[in-house]
Design an enzyme around this catalytic site. Structure first.
Site, PDB file in Angstrom:
ATOM      1  N   HIS A  16       0.734  -1.057   0.189  1.00 29.93           N
ATOM      2  CA  HIS A  16      -0.145   0.000  -0.066  1.00 29.93           C
ATOM      3  C   HIS A  16       0.797   1.168   0.111  1.00 29.93           C
ATOM      4  O   HIS A  16       0.401   2.422   0.610  1.00 29.93           O
ATOM      5  CB  HIS A  16      -0.948  -0.091   1.033  1.00 29.93           C
ATOM      6  CG  HIS A  16      -2.054  -0.791   0.976  1.00 29.93           C
ATOM      7  ND1 HIS A  16      -3.223  -0.884   0.224  1.00 29.93           N
ATOM      8  CD2 HIS A  16      -2.069  -2.215   1.544  1.00 29.93           C
ATOM      9  CE1 HIS A  16      -4.147  -1.835   0.269  1.00 29.93           C
ATOM     10  NE2 HIS A  16      -3.256  -2.815   1.068  1.00 29.93           N
ATOM     11  N   ASP A  18       2.711   1.850  -3.035  1.00 28.42           N
ATOM     12  CA  ASP A  18       2.705   2.414  -4.615  1.00 28.42           C
ATOM     13  C   ASP A  18       2.013   3.537  -4.922  1.00 28.42           C
ATOM     14  O   ASP A  18       2.276   4.615  -5.397  1.00 28.42           O
ATOM     15  CB  ASP A  18       2.542   1.225  -5.578  1.00 28.42           C
ATOM     16  CG  ASP A  18       1.173   0.545  -5.570  1.00 28.42           C
ATOM     17  OD1 ASP A  18       0.308   0.713  -4.630  1.00 28.42           O
ATOM     18  OD2 ASP A  18       1.001  -0.326  -6.576  1.00 28.42           O
ATOM     19  N   SER A 108      -2.004 -10.844  -8.088  1.00 23.72           N
ATOM     20  CA  SER A 108      -1.962  -9.888  -9.338  1.00 23.72           C
ATOM     21  C   SER A 108      -2.506 -10.828 -10.511  1.00 23.72           C
ATOM     22  O   SER A 108      -1.699 -10.581 -11.628  1.00 23.72           O
ATOM     23  CB  SER A 108      -0.789  -9.287  -9.372  1.00 23.72           C
ATOM     24  OG  SER A 108      -0.895  -8.103  -9.965  1.00 23.72           O
ATOM     25  N   SER A 109      -3.548 -11.404 -10.362  1.00 25.21           N
ATOM     26  CA  SER A 109      -3.819 -12.276 -11.794  1.00 25.21           C
ATOM     27  C   SER A 109      -4.087 -11.227 -12.488  1.00 25.21           C
ATOM     28  O   SER A 109      -4.176 -11.398 -14.037  1.00 25.21           O
ATOM     29  CB  SER A 109      -4.861 -13.251 -11.345  1.00 25.21           C
ATOM     30  OG  SER A 109      -6.096 -12.554 -10.828  1.00 25.21           O
ATOM     31  N   SER A 110      -4.916 -10.064 -12.337  1.00 17.08           N
ATOM     32  CA  SER A 110      -5.416  -9.192 -13.398  1.00 17.08           C
ATOM     33  C   SER A 110      -4.315  -8.447 -14.256  1.00 17.08           C
ATOM     34  O   SER A 110      -4.407  -8.245 -15.271  1.00 17.08           O
ATOM     35  CB  SER A 110      -6.492  -8.131 -12.512  1.00 17.08           C
ATOM     36  OG  SER A 110      -5.796  -7.626 -11.276  1.00 17.08           O
ATOM     37  N   ASP A 154       2.032  -3.738  -9.798  1.00 16.11           N
ATOM     38  CA  ASP A 154       1.767  -5.190 -10.429  1.00 16.11           C
ATOM     39  C   ASP A 154       2.138  -5.296 -11.821  1.00 16.11           C
ATOM     40  O   ASP A 154       2.778  -5.924 -12.398  1.00 16.11           O
ATOM     41  CB  ASP A 154       0.551  -5.459 -10.359  1.00 16.11           C
ATOM     42  CG  ASP A 154      -0.063  -5.467  -8.530  1.00 16.11           C
ATOM     43  OD1 ASP A 154       0.744  -5.273  -7.873  1.00 16.11           O
ATOM     44  OD2 ASP A 154      -1.385  -5.549  -8.363  1.00 16.11           O
ATOM     45  N   TYR A 203     -10.108  -0.965  -0.307  1.00 14.40           N
ATOM     46  CA  TYR A 203      -8.860  -0.369  -1.310  1.00 14.40           C
ATOM     47  C   TYR A 203      -9.134   1.051  -1.457  1.00 14.40           C
ATOM     48  O   TYR A 203      -7.929   1.796  -1.273  1.00 14.40           O
ATOM     49  CB  TYR A 203      -8.506  -1.383  -2.516  1.00 14.40           C
ATOM     50  CG  TYR A 203      -7.288  -1.051  -3.075  1.00 14.40           C
ATOM     51  CD1 TYR A 203      -6.331  -1.863  -2.774  1.00 14.40           C
ATOM     52  CD2 TYR A 203      -7.273   0.057  -4.004  1.00 14.40           C
ATOM     53  CE1 TYR A 203      -4.796  -1.425  -3.318  1.00 14.40           C
ATOM     54  CE2 TYR A 203      -5.899   0.167  -4.537  1.00 14.40           C
ATOM     55  CZ  TYR A 203      -5.016  -0.506  -4.398  1.00 14.40           C
ATOM     56  OH  TYR A 203      -3.729  -0.259  -5.048  1.00 14.40           O
TER      57      TYR A 203
END
Ligand code: GLA
Length: 368
Positions: A16, A18, A108-110, A154, A203
């Site tokens: 948290h 970035d 971070s699959s997205s 990411d 978030y």
């Protein structure tokens, strides 16, 4: 027909930070998303995914009128729309996406999907886009099209990761340093198998709280543009007027930035004990000050902390479930897996998944 691979990531430390223009230290992992692209003569993008059943068709000439609809295809469509809005001319194509990065687990699959799609669309359209710009465009797709206000970590590491290296990134300047992950340790990722529904609204709420903090400090310190610019000393001097909850959020971000810098020094000296201590402090700060942990994450970290060969353990990614990252001596990995899996199942009645990861290379064209 060509295929691009882009990896998921695990963040070693710097959570948290970035979106506060601070420092992060992720590594790309050996679990990836793959996009295979085949050119078409018309103006259609046909998007399919092995992980889902439906097939999506997008008319490139109408793409910028599309909006997200809370569907897996928001990510690839968002990337296409963002490239077009940035002025790139895309050609029609058939895209086949598949991913081995567990979804919704903080790995971070997205970003892996976004980056593999962006590389594929660029190659299919004969576009040369530099990697920093690609990272920023993928982030923009997620911010503006999908609607999640994520930072740059990411997407950046999915493009710039290297084998056996952690990537320390300055999220303001986008300068980075590749740091050695010693051969003697493994990055062991423990998936709690829970994912609390509030993750994305919480978030965005954390981001807003950080912005409120910045406004407050900027009144006293005009050079402050982001929490990155506030020191622990400034927090002591000027932070007392803040509501308690904002004060705690700021304290997490400011102390976490300092921990990333200290962790980078420790890694350069191969001082894994110190690195592990900083991971432990990071977890406590995320749990108590930033309040993004979850009971299952805390249980997983506590279990890991007592095990032989463990240097450090903490939650990784956005939080509210998902995974922990554990720095484990390679000789102790088997025992670690067994002990933590048994303990976790006893404590929570959930069967965890454990991935023994290698720090890996960022996005590239690949054979499938
Ligand atoms: C998510 C976001 C990242 C970062 C982390 C928290 O993974 O995608 O940009 O903010 O949460 O460190």
């Amino acid at each position: 027909m060509i295929t691009f691979r882009a990896p998921g990531r695990v963040n070693l430390i710097g959570e948290h930070t970035d979106y506060n223009a601070g420092f992060v230290m992720p590594a790309a992992i050996n679990l990836s998303a793959y996009t295979t692209i085949t050119p078409r003569d018309d103006r259609q993008l046909i998007i399919r995914s092995d992980n889902f059943e439906d097939e999506i068709e997008v008319d490139l000439d109408d793409a910028t009128n599309l909006a997200a609809r809370n569907h897996w295809s928001d990510y690839p469509i968002g990337v296409a729309v963002t490239l077009i809005r940035a002025g790139y001319q895309l050609r029609g194509a058939h895209l086949e996406i598949k991913s081995e990065v567990p979804m919704g687990s903080g790995l971070s699959s997205s970003a892996a999907v976004e980056v593999s799609v962006a590389c594929a669309l660029a190659a299919n359209s004969d576009l040369t886009i530099d990697r920093k710009e690609l990272a920023l465009l993928c982030q923009k797709a997620e911010n503006e099209f999908v609607g999640a206000r994520v930072g740059i970590m990411d997407q950046f590491v999915a493009l710039f990761g290297e084998e056996r290296r952690a990537l320390m990134l300055d999220c303001r300047s986008l300068e980075y340093k590749l740091l050695p992950v010693p051969e003697s340790v493994r990055l062991v990722v423990c998936n709690t198998m829970v994912n609390h529904a509030l993750a994305s609204s919480a978030y965005n709420e954390r981001r807003a709280q950080c912005e409120a903090g910045v406004k407050h400090f900027a009144k006293h310190l005009p050079h402050v543009k982001a929490l990155r610019d506030v020191t622990l000393q400034d927090l002591e001097t000027y932070g007392r007027g803040l509501p308690e909850v904002i004060y705690c959020r700021c304290r997490h971000v400011i102390s976490e930035n300092a921990r990333v810098l200290a962790a980078a020094e420790a890694l350069e000296r191969h001082d894994l004990q110190r690195f592990g201590q900083l991971m432990a402090e990071s977890h406590v700060s995320l749990r108590d000050d930033y309040e993004v942990s979850a009971r299952e994450l805390d249980v997983m970290v506590e279990l890991a902390t007592g095990v032989a060969g463990v240097y450090g353990s903490r939650m990784t990614g956005g939080g509210f479930g998902g995974c922990t990252i554990n720095l484990v001596d390679s000789e102790h990995v088997e025992n670690f897996q067994r002990t933590v899996a048994e303990g976790y199942e006893q404590a929570t009645k959930l069967k965890p998944e454990i991935y023994v990861c290698e720090a890996s290379k960022g996005a590239e064209q690949t054979d499938i």
